[in-house]
Design a protein around this motif. Structure first.
Motif, PDB file in Angstrom:
ATOM      1  N   ALA A   1      52.437   5.321  33.314  1.00  7.03           N
ATOM      2  CA  ALA A   1      51.383   6.296  33.593  1.00  7.03           C
ATOM      3  C   ALA A   1      50.391   6.184  32.436  1.00  7.03           C
ATOM      4  CB  ALA A   1      51.973   7.695  33.678  1.00  7.03           C
ATOM      5  N   ILE A   2      49.194   5.742  32.740  1.00 10.10           N
ATOM      6  CA  ILE A   2      48.219   5.438  31.691  1.00 10.10           C
ATOM      7  C   ILE A   2      47.186   6.556  31.606  1.00 10.10           C
ATOM      8  CG2 ILE A   2      46.470   3.786  30.938  1.00 10.10           C
ATOM      9  CD1 ILE A   2      48.095   1.620  32.332  1.00 10.10           C
ATOM     10  N   PHE A   3      46.983   7.051  30.389  1.00  7.60           N
ATOM     11  CA  PHE A   3      46.021   8.132  30.167  1.00  7.60           C
ATOM     12  C   PHE A   3      44.625   7.547  30.005  1.00  7.60           C
ATOM     13  CE2 PHE A   3      49.911   9.641  27.685  1.00  7.60           C
ATOM     14  CZ  PHE A   3      50.464  10.290  28.780  1.00  7.60           C
ATOM     15  N   CYS A   4      43.694   8.027  30.773  1.00  5.25           N
ATOM     16  CA  CYS A   4      42.308   7.565  30.648  1.00  5.25           C
ATOM     17  C   CYS A   4      41.545   8.517  29.717  1.00  5.25           C
ATOM     18  CB  CYS A   4      41.627   7.506  32.016  1.00  5.25           C
ATOM     19  SG  CYS A   4      39.923   6.901  31.923  1.00  5.25           S
ATOM     20  N   GLN A   5      40.995   7.962  28.666  1.00  6.20           N
ATOM     21  CA  GLN A   5      40.350   8.784  27.634  1.00  6.20           C
ATOM     22  C   GLN A   5      38.853   8.954  27.848  1.00  6.20           C
ATOM     23  OE1 GLN A   5      41.578   7.839  23.622  1.00  6.20           O
ATOM     24  NE2 GLN A   5      43.555   7.043  24.307  1.00  6.20           N
TER      25      GLN A   5
ATOM     26  N   PHE B   1      39.557  14.485  27.920  1.00  6.48           N
ATOM     27  CA  PHE B   1      40.787  15.284  27.872  1.00  6.48           C
ATOM     28  C   PHE B   1      41.915  14.545  27.156  1.00  6.48           C
ATOM     29  CE2 PHE B   1      44.669  16.913  30.163  1.00  6.48           C
ATOM     30  CZ  PHE B   1      44.591  18.233  29.735  1.00  6.48           C
ATOM     31  N   PHE B   2      42.132  13.288  27.539  1.00  2.00           N
ATOM     32  CA  PHE B   2      43.241  12.533  26.953  1.00  2.00           C
ATOM     33  C   PHE B   2      42.853  11.812  25.666  1.00  2.00           C
ATOM     34  CE2 PHE B   2      45.170  13.022  31.194  1.00  2.00           C
ATOM     35  CZ  PHE B   2      46.441  13.447  30.812  1.00  2.00           C
ATOM     36  N   ALA B   3      41.634  12.019  25.200  1.00  3.97           N
ATOM     37  CA  ALA B   3      41.278  11.482  23.891  1.00  3.97           C
ATOM     38  C   ALA B   3      41.934  12.293  22.786  1.00  3.97           C
ATOM     39  CB  ALA B   3      39.747  11.487  23.719  1.00  3.97           C
ATOM     40  N   ASP B   4      42.335  13.530  23.117  1.00  2.00           N
ATOM     41  CA  ASP B   4      43.052  14.374  22.155  1.00  2.00           C
ATOM     42  C   ASP B   4      44.528  13.953  22.152  1.00  2.00           C
ATOM     43  OD1 ASP B   4      44.507  16.505  20.909  1.00  2.00           O
ATOM     44  OD2 ASP B   4      42.744  17.799  21.214  1.00  2.00           O
TER      45      ASP B   4
ATOM     46  N   GLY C   1      44.004  -1.727  29.464  1.00  4.08           N
ATOM     47  CA  GLY C   1      43.435  -1.134  28.241  1.00  4.08           C
ATOM     48  C   GLY C   1      41.969  -0.778  28.432  1.00  4.08           C
ATOM     49  N   LYS C   2      41.253  -1.662  29.092  1.00  7.43           N
ATOM     50  CA  LYS C   2      39.822  -1.434  29.332  1.00  7.43           C
ATOM     51  C   LYS C   2      39.604  -0.172  30.159  1.00  7.43           C
ATOM     52  CE  LYS C   2      35.862  -3.564  31.641  1.00  7.43           C
ATOM     53  NZ  LYS C   2      35.413  -4.761  32.402  1.00  7.43           N
ATOM     54  N   PHE C   3      40.394  -0.010  31.226  1.00  8.06           N
ATOM     55  CA  PHE C   3      40.161   1.111  32.140  1.00  8.06           C
ATOM     56  C   PHE C   3      40.841   2.409  31.696  1.00  8.06           C
ATOM     57  CE2 PHE C   3      39.601  -2.716  34.816  1.00  8.06           C
ATOM     58  CZ  PHE C   3      38.246  -2.552  35.065  1.00  8.06           C
ATOM     59  N   SER C   4      41.524   2.344  30.547  1.00  7.63           N
ATOM     60  CA  SER C   4      42.054   3.578  29.967  1.00  7.63           C
ATOM     61  C   SER C   4      41.056   4.164  28.966  1.00  7.63           C
ATOM     62  CB  SER C   4      43.382   3.319  29.254  1.00  7.63           C
ATOM     63  OG  SER C   4      43.175   2.605  28.052  1.00  7.63           O
ATOM     64  N   GLY C   5      40.059   3.363  28.613  1.00  6.47           N
ATOM     65  CA  GLY C   5      39.070   3.840  27.646  1.00  6.47           C
ATOM     66  C   GLY C   5      39.625   3.918  26.231  1.00  6.47           C
TER      67      GLY C   5
END
Length: 598
Positions: free
Chosen positions: A337-341, A365-368, A518-522
Motif C-alpha cells: 500500500a503506497i502512500f502518495c505525498q 496528507f501523507f507528506a507528514d 516511486g514517481k507516482f507516490s510523490g
C-alpha cells in the motif's frame, strides 16, 4: 488292412495335432500381444505430461511476450545464451553459450562495459537450420528493434543503449537503431555486447526470456521479421498487439517444438529428436486450459493431469489428496500500500474537500511522516497473514523481496493502535486529531487480498478517532492504473514481480523518484535517488551491498509505504512426477518440461 488302419490313425493324429497347434499358438500369442499393448500404454503414460491451468497464451514472439504464460511456452521452445543454475537467482549455467562470461574467464571486460559470449556449435533449429553467431546477434538486435509498447525490451535497451525505449514522445529516437547495431558485434565464434556503462543485472536479464531468446535469422526474415538492414529497422518497430510476425509460429533450438496450439483450449509440445543436449524423458507435454477448480481438482485426483494450478484458498483440499505432492515456492513478487505525498486535487473524489477541515484531506496528507507511521502501526500483519492467507504467505519488510541479493530483514511498525494514535496526535501540529479527516482507499476490483488489506487499514485507523472517516472502494484494473498515474489516490495498493532478480528492479521501482511507483507516490529523497542510481551501475558486490542495505533501512526510517504480502505459489504434482526444480522468479504458470520424468 492293419497297415491301412495304422496309416489312417497316424494321419488322424497328424490332423489332430495340426488342428491344435494354431489354437495353442493363438493362445500363446494373445497374452504376448496384451503384454506389448500394456507396455506401450505404460510408455505413453510415462513419456506424456499434462498440466491444467487457467492462463492463456498471448504470443509466441520472444520479443513481445511479457507475461508468465508466454514466458513458459517460449522458454520450452527457444533457448537463451545462459540460464539460472537450479533455484539460484545469481548463478548461471551456459546454454547456447559455452560458458558464462565472468571477469575471471575474460568474458567481462572494460569494467563491466564489454560482455563476450562464446557460441555453442552443432546446435540445430527445429526447422533444420544450424545456429551461428550471426543468428545470436540478429536475435538480440531484432528484439530491441521491435520494442513493442508495454513489452519487455526496455531492460536490454537500458543495458545496451542507456535508454529504456526506442521511442520518445511517440517518435523514434534519433540514432537509436544505429546505437543498437553498434552495441552487438560478431567476432569469429563470439558475440560481443558493448554497454555504454556497466549494468550489473545484465546476466540476470539475459537468463530470462525477456533478455533475448535466440532465433534463426534466415527463417525470421522469411517470415516477415526485420530484414537485417539497420536502415529499414523503423518499419519493424512497435508492431500492434497480435500482429507480430512470430505470434503463432516458432523455430527454436530447445528440446521441444510446438505440435499444436488451440487458443484457450490446449497447447501441445513435442520432443525435438535433433536436440543438441541430452534427450528429455517426456515426449509429449500438454497444457490444457481449465478455469474450473472443481474440474482441475478432479483431473489431479484421477491422474488425468500430472499437475494443476491451485489458488491459496484450495490448498487444504490438495494437501490431503492421496498420491499428490505439494511444494510451496515463495515468489520474488511483492505487493504494497503506497502512500502518495502529492495527490492531484483536480476533480478528485478521493480526498473530500482537499483541505484539513474534517471534510477531506490536504493533497500533502501523507507528506507528514506521523500520518504515514500511524497507518503503518494500524496494519496488523500477523492477523492479515493468518486470516487472509492462512499463513501461506511471506510478510515482506521492504520492497526488496526475501530471496533477492542483498536482502535484509529490516524493522517494521508492528501493530499497535496506541502508537498509531500517538502519531496521529502529532500530525499537522495536532490539528489532524482535533479536526479529523475523510478520505477514500481504492483497490483494484477482484483482488481479494488487496481488498482485505484496504479494509483492515480503514477500520483500524477509524477506530483511533470517531472523526476519522475512510471509505473503501474498488475500480477496474484498466482504470485503476490510469488513476494512480494521475496521482488521484492517497493510497494505492499494487504489486511488482521480478523482471530480473536484482534489488534494482524493486528498490528503484518503489523508492526512486524516477521509479515506476516511486514517481507516482510523490516521494523524493536525495539520498535515496543517489543510492538507487549508483547501485544500479556498481559492479562490485562489496560496494553494492551496503547501498541496498541502506535503502532497505530507509524504507523503514522514512515510512515510505506499507508492505502487505509476498505470495507463495504451490506446485502440486502427482507423486510419480520427478524433476521439478523450484525457482522464486518462475510462478505457477512455469514448467521446465525437459527436467521432468515419471
Amino acid at each position: 488292412m492293419r497297415k491301412l488302419v495304422m496309416l489312417l490313425l497316424a494321419f488322424s493324429l497328424l490332423l489332430g495335432a495340426c488342428g491344435e497347434k494354431p489354437e495353442m499358438e493363438k493362445k500363446a500369442e494373445e497374452p504376448a500381444a496384451e503384454a506389448k499393448t500394456e507396455a506401450q500404454a505404460e510408455d505413453t503414460v510415462k513419456d506424456k505430461f499434462v498440466l491444467e491451468s487457467y492462463g492463456t497464451l498471448r504470443t509466441l514472439d520472444p520479443a513481445c511476450g511479457y507475461d508468465s504464460v508466454s514466458h513458459m511456452r517460449s522458454m520450452n521452445i527457444y533457448e537463451p545464451l545462459i540460464f539460472f543454475d537450479g533455484s539460484s537467482t545469481d548463478k548461471y549455467v551456459p546454454v547456447l553459450a559455452t560458458e558464462v562470461p565472468s571477469v575471471e574467464n575474460g568474458g567481462i571486460k572494460d569494467g563491466g562495459k564489454t560482455y563476450i559470449f562464446k557460441i555453442r556449435k552443432g546446435v540445430k533449429f527445429h526447422k533444420g537450420g544450424e545456429l551461428t553467431p550471426e543468428d545470436v546477434a540478429y536475435s538480440i538486435k531484432r528484439h530491441m528493434i521491435v520494442d513493442q509498447e508495454g513489452g519487455p525490451m526496455w531492460m536490454m535497451l537500458s543495458a545496451l543503449t542507456g535508454v529504456n525505449s526506442t521511442r520518445e514522445d511517440g517518435k523514434i529516437r534519433e540514432g537509436i537503431f544505429e546505437q543498437i547495431d553498434k552495441a552487438v558485434e560478431v567476432s569469429g565464434d563470439e558475440v560481443i555486447l558493448h554497454l555504454p556503462k556497466p549494468f550489473p543485472p545484465l546476466l540476470a536479464v539475459m537468463a530470462y526470456s525477456y533478455g533475448g531468446l535466440i532465433m534463426d535469422k534466415e527463417w525470421c526474415v522469411e517470415n516477415g521479421c526485420w530484414d537485417g538492414k539497420i536502415e529499414n529497422a523503423a518499419k519493424y518497430n512497435n508492431p500492434a498487439f497480435g500482429s507480430e510476425p512470430l505470434h503463432h509460429i516458432e523455430n527454436g533450438t530447445a528440446p521441444y517444438s510446438m505440435l499444436k496450439w488451440e487458443p484457450s483450449v490446449e497447447f501441445v509440445f513435442e520432443r525435438f529428436d535433433d536436440y543438441w543436449g541430452p534427450q528429455p524423458a517426456i515426449k509429449t507435454a500438454i497444457v490444457r486450459y481449465n478455469q474450473e477448480w472443481s474440474s482441475r481438482k478432479l483431473a489431479l485426483q484421477n491422474g488425468d493431469a500430472d499437475r494443476v494450478t491451485i489458488d491459496p484458498q484450495y490448498l487444504p483440499e490438495v494437501e490431503s489428496m492421496p498420491g499428490v505432492k505439494v511444494t510451496p515456492v515463495p515468489q520474488l513478487s511483492v505487493s504494497a500500500a503506497i502512500f502518495c505525498q502529492t495527490v492531484n486535487p483536480e476533480a478528485n473524489p478521493n480526498i473530500g474537500s482537499g483541505k484539513l477541515d474534517g471534510e477531506g484531506i490536504p493533497v500533502d496528507f501523507f507528506a507528514d511522516i506521523h500520518v504515514r507511521r500511524a497507518f503503518l502501526y494500524a496494519f496488523d500483519r500477523k492477523a492479515y497473514a493468518k486470516d487472509v492467507w492462512n499463513d501461506q504467505v511471506v510478510m515482506p519488510t521492504s520492497p526488496n523481496a526475501k530471496g533477492m541479493p542483498f536482502y535484509k530483514k529490516v524493522p517494521v511498525y508492528e501493530f499497535d493502535l496506541e502508537k498509531a494514535a500517538e502519531e496521529m496526535k502529532q500530525a499537522f501540529g495536532g490539528q489532524l486529531w482535533e479536526k479529523g479527516f475523510k478520505m477514500v482507499i481504492t483497490h483494484n476490483t477482484g483482488n481479494d487480498q488487496r481488498e482485505a488489506a484496504a479494509h483492515m487499514l480503514a477500520e483500524n485507523v477509524m477506530s483511533l478517532n470517531p472523526k476519522f472517516q475512510i471509505e473503501v472502494r474498488n475500480m477496474d484494473w484498466k482504470d485503476y492504473v490510469v488513476a494512480y498515474r494521475k496521482y488521484q489516490f492517497p493510497i494505492f495498493l499494487i504489486g511488482w514481480g521480478a523482471d530480473y532478480p536484482d534489488p534494482d528492479n524493486f528498490l528503484f521501482t518503489f523508492m526512486s523518484s524516477e521509479g515506476t511507483y516511486g514517481k507516482f507516490s510523490g516521494y523524493k529523497n536525495e539520498e535515496v535517488d543517489r543510492l538507487c542510481q549508483e547501485a544500479r551501475f556498481e559492479i562490485d558486490p562489496a560496494k553494492r551491498g551496503p547501498m541496498y542495505e541502506r535503502l532497505q533501512d530507509m524504507w523503514y526510517e522514512e515510512a515510505v509505504g506499507c508492505m502487505i504480502y509476498q505470495k507463495i505459489d504451490h506446485f502440486s504434482y502427482r507423486d510419480n512426477v520427478k524433476g521439478f526444480v523450484p525457482h522464486p522468479m518462475l510462478d505457477h504458470e512455469w514448467e521446465n518440461i525437459k527436467l521432468l520424468s515419471k
